[in-house]
Design a protein around this motif. Structure first.
Motif, PDB file in Angstrom:
ATOM      1  N   PHE A   1       0.844  -1.193   0.000  1.00 55.21           N
ATOM      2  CA  PHE A   1       0.000   0.000   0.000  1.00 55.21           C
ATOM      3  C   PHE A   1       0.880   1.243   0.000  1.00 55.21           C
ATOM      4  CE2 PHE A   1      -3.208  -2.957   1.489  1.00 55.21           C
ATOM      5  CZ  PHE A   1      -4.364  -2.456   0.903  1.00 55.21           C
ATOM      6  N   PRO A   2       0.495   2.264  -0.777  1.00 55.56           N
ATOM      7  CA  PRO A   2       1.263   3.514  -0.771  1.00 55.56           C
ATOM      8  C   PRO A   2       1.266   4.143   0.623  1.00 55.56           C
ATOM      9  CG  PRO A   2      -0.342   3.476  -2.565  1.00 55.56           C
ATOM     10  CD  PRO A   2      -0.618   2.289  -1.696  1.00 55.56           C
ATOM     11  N   GLU A   3       2.407   4.671   1.044  1.00 57.77           N
ATOM     12  CA  GLU A   3       2.554   5.262   2.379  1.00 57.77           C
ATOM     13  C   GLU A   3       1.622   6.449   2.599  1.00 57.77           C
ATOM     14  OE1 GLU A   3       4.332   4.570   5.159  1.00 57.77           O
ATOM     15  OE2 GLU A   3       5.041   2.708   4.288  1.00 57.77           O
ATOM     16  N   LYS A   4       1.508   7.322   1.623  1.00 53.64           N
ATOM     17  CA  LYS A   4       0.785   8.584   1.817  1.00 53.64           C
ATOM     18  C   LYS A   4      -0.708   8.493   1.560  1.00 53.64           C
ATOM     19  CE  LYS A   4       4.874  11.200   0.614  1.00 53.64           C
ATOM     20  NZ  LYS A   4       5.516  12.105  -0.307  1.00 53.64           N
ATOM     21  N   GLN A   5      -1.177   7.405   1.009  1.00 45.94           N
ATOM     22  CA  GLN A   5      -2.588   7.300   0.649  1.00 45.94           C
ATOM     23  C   GLN A   5      -3.287   6.239   1.483  1.00 45.94           C
ATOM     24  OE1 GLN A   5      -2.210   6.409  -3.479  1.00 45.94           O
ATOM     25  NE2 GLN A   5      -1.952   8.538  -4.066  1.00 45.94           N
ATOM     26  N   LYS A   6      -3.281   6.406   2.788  1.00 48.53           N
ATOM     27  CA  LYS A   6      -3.794   5.378   3.695  1.00 48.53           C
ATOM     28  C   LYS A   6      -5.270   5.067   3.467  1.00 48.53           C
ATOM     29  CE  LYS A   6      -3.870   3.991   8.494  1.00 48.53           C
ATOM     30  NZ  LYS A   6      -3.503   4.310   9.849  1.00 48.53           N
ATOM     31  N   GLN A   7      -6.101   6.051   3.242  1.00 47.83           N
ATOM     32  CA  GLN A   7      -7.538   5.805   3.131  1.00 47.83           C
ATOM     33  C   GLN A   7      -8.028   5.698   1.691  1.00 47.83           C
ATOM     34  OE1 GLN A   7      -9.494   5.035   5.711  1.00 47.83           O
ATOM     35  NE2 GLN A   7      -7.674   5.181   6.985  1.00 47.83           N
ATOM     36  N   LYS A   8      -7.136   5.638   0.725  1.00 45.55           N
ATOM     37  CA  LYS A   8      -7.536   5.546  -0.679  1.00 45.55           C
ATOM     38  C   LYS A   8      -7.602   4.077  -1.102  1.00 45.55           C
ATOM     39  CE  LYS A   8      -6.346   6.956  -5.293  1.00 45.55           C
ATOM     40  NZ  LYS A   8      -5.256   6.794  -6.196  1.00 45.55           N
ATOM     41  N   PRO A   9      -8.716   3.655  -1.728  1.00 42.39           N
ATOM     42  CA  PRO A   9      -8.802   2.273  -2.202  1.00 42.39           C
ATOM     43  C   PRO A   9      -7.749   1.991  -3.280  1.00 42.39           C
ATOM     44  CG  PRO A   9     -10.959   3.321  -2.240  1.00 42.39           C
ATOM     45  CD  PRO A   9      -9.957   4.396  -1.966  1.00 42.39           C
ATOM     46  N   VAL A  10      -7.165   0.799  -3.196  1.00 44.22           N
ATOM     47  CA  VAL A  10      -6.151   0.371  -4.153  1.00 44.22           C
ATOM     48  C   VAL A  10      -6.641  -0.943  -4.763  1.00 44.22           C
ATOM     49  CG1 VAL A  10      -3.734  -0.319  -4.449  1.00 44.22           C
ATOM     50  CG2 VAL A  10      -4.329   1.447  -2.782  1.00 44.22           C
ATOM     51  N   SER A  11      -6.551  -1.047  -6.091  1.00 49.37           N
ATOM     52  CA  SER A  11      -7.020  -2.283  -6.738  1.00 49.37           C
ATOM     53  C   SER A  11      -6.103  -3.450  -6.374  1.00 49.37           C
ATOM     54  CB  SER A  11      -7.075  -2.112  -8.258  1.00 49.37           C
ATOM     55  OG  SER A  11      -5.782  -2.133  -8.813  1.00 49.37           O
ATOM     56  N   PHE A  12      -6.698  -4.615  -6.366  1.00 52.00           N
ATOM     57  CA  PHE A  12      -5.930  -5.826  -6.082  1.00 52.00           C
ATOM     58  C   PHE A  12      -4.807  -5.986  -7.095  1.00 52.00           C
ATOM     59  CE2 PHE A  12      -5.406 -10.501  -6.526  1.00 52.00           C
ATOM     60  CZ  PHE A  12      -4.884 -10.743  -5.271  1.00 52.00           C
ATOM     61  N   LYS A  13      -5.090  -5.639  -8.340  1.00 53.79           N
ATOM     62  CA  LYS A  13      -4.090  -5.747  -9.405  1.00 53.79           C
ATOM     63  C   LYS A  13      -2.889  -4.849  -9.120  1.00 53.79           C
ATOM     64  CE  LYS A  13      -3.904  -5.699 -14.439  1.00 53.79           C
ATOM     65  NZ  LYS A  13      -4.690  -5.450 -15.654  1.00 53.79           N
ATOM     66  N   GLU A  14      -3.143  -3.648  -8.574  1.00 56.11           N
ATOM     67  CA  GLU A  14      -2.044  -2.750  -8.219  1.00 56.11           C
ATOM     68  C   GLU A  14      -1.208  -3.321  -7.071  1.00 56.11           C
ATOM     69  OE1 GLU A  14      -2.938   1.611  -7.916  1.00 56.11           O
ATOM     70  OE2 GLU A  14      -4.950   0.903  -8.472  1.00 56.11           O
ATOM     71  N   LEU A  15      -1.861  -3.935  -6.117  1.00 61.81           N
ATOM     72  CA  LEU A  15      -1.154  -4.494  -4.968  1.00 61.81           C
ATOM     73  C   LEU A  15      -0.271  -5.676  -5.361  1.00 61.81           C
ATOM     74  CD1 LEU A  15      -3.929  -4.466  -2.227  1.00 61.81           C
ATOM     75  CD2 LEU A  15      -1.914  -2.995  -2.348  1.00 61.81           C
ATOM     76  N   VAL A  16      -0.787  -6.529  -6.223  1.00 61.61           N
ATOM     77  CA  VAL A  16      -0.082  -7.750  -6.579  1.00 61.61           C
ATOM     78  C   VAL A  16       0.923  -7.518  -7.706  1.00 61.61           C
ATOM     79  CG1 VAL A  16      -0.390 -10.097  -7.453  1.00 61.61           C
ATOM     80  CG2 VAL A  16      -1.966  -9.191  -5.779  1.00 61.61           C
ATOM     81  N   GLY A  17       0.576  -6.651  -8.630  1.00 62.90           N
ATOM     82  CA  GLY A  17       1.462  -6.369  -9.757  1.00 62.90           C
ATOM     83  C   GLY A  17       0.957  -7.000 -11.039  1.00 62.90           C
ATOM     84  N   GLU A  18       1.372  -6.427 -12.131  1.00 65.73           N
ATOM     85  CA  GLU A  18       0.924  -6.856 -13.460  1.00 65.73           C
ATOM     86  C   GLU A  18       1.434  -8.231 -13.856  1.00 65.73           C
ATOM     87  OE1 GLU A  18      -0.736  -5.071 -16.054  1.00 65.73           O
ATOM     88  OE2 GLU A  18      -1.304  -3.496 -14.650  1.00 65.73           O
ATOM     89  N   ASN A  19       2.639  -8.592 -13.430  1.00 73.00           N
ATOM     90  CA  ASN A  19       3.289  -9.807 -13.921  1.00 73.00           C
ATOM     91  C   ASN A  19       3.242 -10.979 -12.957  1.00 73.00           C
ATOM     92  OD1 ASN A  19       4.045  -8.404 -16.272  1.00 73.00           O
ATOM     93  ND2 ASN A  19       5.817  -7.544 -15.224  1.00 73.00           N
ATOM     94  N   ALA A  20       2.328 -10.946 -12.018  1.00 74.83           N
ATOM     95  CA  ALA A  20       2.251 -12.030 -11.034  1.00 74.83           C
ATOM     96  C   ALA A  20       1.786 -13.329 -11.689  1.00 74.83           C
ATOM     97  CB  ALA A  20       1.303 -11.643  -9.910  1.00 74.83           C
ATOM     98  N   GLN A  21       2.373 -14.419 -11.261  1.00 74.36           N
ATOM     99  CA  GLN A  21       1.990 -15.744 -11.754  1.00 74.36           C
ATOM    100  C   GLN A  21       0.614 -16.109 -11.190  1.00 74.36           C
ATOM    101  OE1 GLN A  21       3.755 -17.757 -13.892  1.00 74.36           O
ATOM    102  NE2 GLN A  21       5.077 -15.959 -14.115  1.00 74.36           N
ATOM    103  N   PRO A  22      -0.168 -16.911 -11.912  1.00 73.23           N
ATOM    104  CA  PRO A  22      -1.503 -17.287 -11.422  1.00 73.23           C
ATOM    105  C   PRO A  22      -1.499 -17.874 -10.008  1.00 73.23           C
ATOM    106  CG  PRO A  22      -1.273 -17.938 -13.709  1.00 73.23           C
ATOM    107  CD  PRO A  22       0.080 -17.443 -13.259  1.00 73.23           C
ATOM    108  N   TYR A  23      -0.534 -18.735  -9.697  1.00 73.39           N
ATOM    109  CA  TYR A  23      -0.520 -19.316  -8.352  1.00 73.39           C
ATOM    110  C   TYR A  23      -0.211 -18.251  -7.302  1.00 73.39           C
ATOM    111  CZ  TYR A  23       4.608 -19.485  -7.971  1.00 73.39           C
ATOM    112  OH  TYR A  23       5.929 -19.156  -7.869  1.00 73.39           O
TER     113      TYR A  23
END
Length: 153
Positions: A53-75
């Motif tokens: 999670f971004p340090e400065k944006q504590k109360q802002k919703p973040v997509s799961f895709k942003e948290l995990v990253g674009e190139n994450a393996q399915p598992y």
């Protein structure tokens, strides 16, 4: 007749052996790949998500895709999602959806010890119990040890 029956049995065994061999040939590489991966530690994956999670944006919703990253393996995606749901349960994050996109909002990075967690349904109630009506056959309480209804008398 015995010879024909034996020959037919042999053909069936050969077909079965071939199917088992084909199945094993397909499954072995998958199992080897699975064994080469690190073991799943839900706490470790949860910590990764909390730190994503971004340090400065504590109360802002973040997509799961942003948290995990674009190139994450399915598992890895599956593992991260399981950890994210545990973080929701621990009240570290809040789950929401926006136009079909799963989002999480950081509430706290503080990791709670859940080793002593007891589900609310198993916690002792502080409310006084009402007595069942005379002749009632409904269960008045639950035997917590055996999780079975205690019949009203």
């Amino acid at each position: 007749e015995n010879y024909l029956a034996s020959a037919a049995d042999s053909v069936q065994n050969t077909e079965l052996q071939q199917r088992v061999h084909d199945w094993k040939s397909k499954l072995d590489p998958i199992l080897q790949q699975q064994e080469s991966r690190s073991s799943f530690d839900i706490h470790q994956y949860g910590m990764r998500l909390l730190h994503a999670f971004p340090e400065k944006q504590k109360q802002k919703p973040v997509s799961f895709k942003e948290l995990v990253g674009e190139n994450a393996q399915p598992y890895e995606i599956c593992r991260h999602f399981a950890a994210a749901l545990q973080l929701v349960n621990n009240e570290n994050v809040v789950l929401s959806a926006n136009n079909g996109t799963v989002q999480f909002t950081l509430v706290s990075r503080e990791v709670r010890d859940i080793s002593e967690y007891l589900a609310p349904s198993l916690q002792k109630s502080t409310k006084p119990k009402s007595k069942p009506k005379k002749g009632s056959k409904l269960a008045s309480s639950v035997d917590k040890e055996n999780m079975a209804p205690i019949e009203a008398q």
